[in-house]
Motif scaffolding. Structure first.
Motif, PDB file in Angstrom:
ATOM      1  N   SER A 146       0.860  -1.181   0.000  1.00  0.00           N
ATOM      2  CA  SER A 146       0.000   0.000   0.000  1.00  0.00           C
ATOM      3  C   SER A 146       0.891   1.223   0.000  1.00  0.00           C
ATOM      4  O   SER A 146       2.063   1.156   0.406  1.00  0.00           O
ATOM      5  CB  SER A 146      -0.883   0.009   1.254  1.00  0.00           C
ATOM      6  N   VAL A 147       0.340   2.370  -0.425  1.00  0.00           N
ATOM      7  CA  VAL A 147       1.090   3.612  -0.237  1.00  0.00           C
ATOM      8  C   VAL A 147       1.319   3.854   1.252  1.00  0.00           C
ATOM      9  O   VAL A 147       2.260   4.554   1.636  1.00  0.00           O
ATOM     10  CB  VAL A 147       0.381   4.823  -0.885  1.00  0.00           C
ATOM     11  N   GLY A 190      -3.444   3.151  -3.781  1.00  0.00           N
ATOM     12  CA  GLY A 190      -3.838   4.294  -2.967  1.00  0.00           C
ATOM     13  C   GLY A 190      -5.215   4.019  -2.394  1.00  0.00           C
ATOM     14  O   GLY A 190      -5.513   2.889  -1.995  1.00  0.00           O
ATOM     15  N   THR A 214      -5.375  13.872  -4.420  1.00  0.00           N
ATOM     16  CA  THR A 214      -5.154  12.932  -5.510  1.00  0.00           C
ATOM     17  C   THR A 214      -5.269  13.657  -6.842  1.00  0.00           C
ATOM     18  O   THR A 214      -6.357  14.123  -7.198  1.00  0.00           O
ATOM     19  CB  THR A 214      -6.180  11.775  -5.462  1.00  0.00           C
ATOM     20  N   ASP A 248      -2.022   4.783  -7.469  1.00  0.00           N
ATOM     21  CA  ASP A 248      -2.656   5.627  -6.457  1.00  0.00           C
ATOM     22  C   ASP A 248      -3.233   6.935  -6.986  1.00  0.00           C
ATOM     23  O   ASP A 248      -3.497   7.863  -6.214  1.00  0.00           O
ATOM     24  CB  ASP A 248      -1.655   5.928  -5.337  1.00  0.00           C
ATOM     25  N   SER A 252       0.834   9.784  -4.109  1.00  0.00           N
ATOM     26  CA  SER A 252       2.165   9.801  -3.501  1.00  0.00           C
ATOM     27  C   SER A 252       3.121  10.753  -4.198  1.00  0.00           C
ATOM     28  O   SER A 252       4.225  11.002  -3.718  1.00  0.00           O
ATOM     29  CB  SER A 252       2.763   8.393  -3.476  1.00  0.00           C
TER      30      SER A 252
END
Length: 256
Positions: A146-147, A190, A214, A248, A252
């Motif tokens: 996962s992020v 994400g 995002t 994601d 990130s």
């Protein structure tokens, strides 16, 4: 050229495949040609995934309603699959849980349960399956990270810690198993809408936070992850190991 993405003749295990991301992975791998082994503690829900695969491909799937933190049941399943199919080509360690809460409210039970499912199960499944893969000098193991494994997402300490552990486990497995031609990689999603967070003020507040941070300005869907999974399961990624694919929406890439 697209033949390098084909999974015809491959046997793939997907844990946590009763719903959500795991169900999407299983269906995507099946459409690419793989025969599926569906694993989830939610045994009744596995039949829905099996039915979707049958409808889409005409192929049957094997189902195992087991707890992926139980090494005895894992080992028995692997032995049965080897006896029937003679091999396991692909393992997708997707099973995972989360229970968001502030750090000071996290209990020892919370910690053990989340780390147990998210990290320990990936070790147990990988250990059992890799022992068979090395006999054939072939195998693809895809871990779900996962992020949160490299970003400090708030109110998810056990989850973040477990996913950070998955990233390190992935790298170490790759270092140790590359001599056997095994490819070990991870996927880092994400925020993905799996349908578990129902309409509520909490959902709306979380959505606004996601949108604000995002670049693609939306939640991900389970289907957004399928391409990465098929890629890592196929020969298209045969020179990749010990790394991760981040899916994601650009989260990130920007400051939270």
């Amino acid at each position: 050229m697209l033949d390098i993405f084909s999974l015809e003749g491959k046997l793939a295990i997907v844990t946590g495949s009763a719903r959500g991301i795991g169900q999407a992975y299983a269906l995507g791998l099946a459409k690419a040609g793989a025969t599926l082994v569906l694993v989830d503690i939610l045994e009744d829900n596995l039949q829905e995934t099996a039915s979707l695969i049958k409808e889409a491909t005409g192929r049957d799937s094997k189902t195992y309603g087991i707890d992926v933190t139980d090494s005895t049941k894992i080992n028995a399943m692997v032995s049965e699959l080897i006896a029937e199919f003679g091999k396991i080509d692909i393992l997708v360690n997707n099973a995972g849980i989360n229970a968001p809460k502030p750090f000071l409210e996290v209990t020892e039970e919370d910690w053990k349960k989340i780390v147990g499912v998210n990290l320990n199960s990936q070790f147990l499944m990988s250990s059992a399956v890799a022992k068979e893969m090395v006999k054939r000098n072939y195998g693809k193991i895809i871990n779900m990270a996962s992020v949160g494994g490299f970003m400090a997402l708030s109110e998810t300490a056990p989850y973040n810690a477990s996913k950070g552990g998955v990233l390190q486990l992935t790298k170490t497995m790759a270092a140790d198993l590359s001599q056997y031609n095994l490819n070990i990689n991870a996927i880092c999603p994400g925020f993905i809408d799996t349908g578990l967070l129902k309409s509520s003020p909490e959902r709306e507040a979380r959505l606004q936070k996601v949108y604000a941070n995002t670049p693609l300005n939306r939640l991900g869907e389970p289907s957004d992850l399928v391409g990465a999974c098929v890629f890592l399961a196929s020969d298209a990624s045969k020179y990749m190991t010990g790394t991760q694919i981040v899916v994601d929406g650009g989260m990130s890439a920007v400051a939270m």
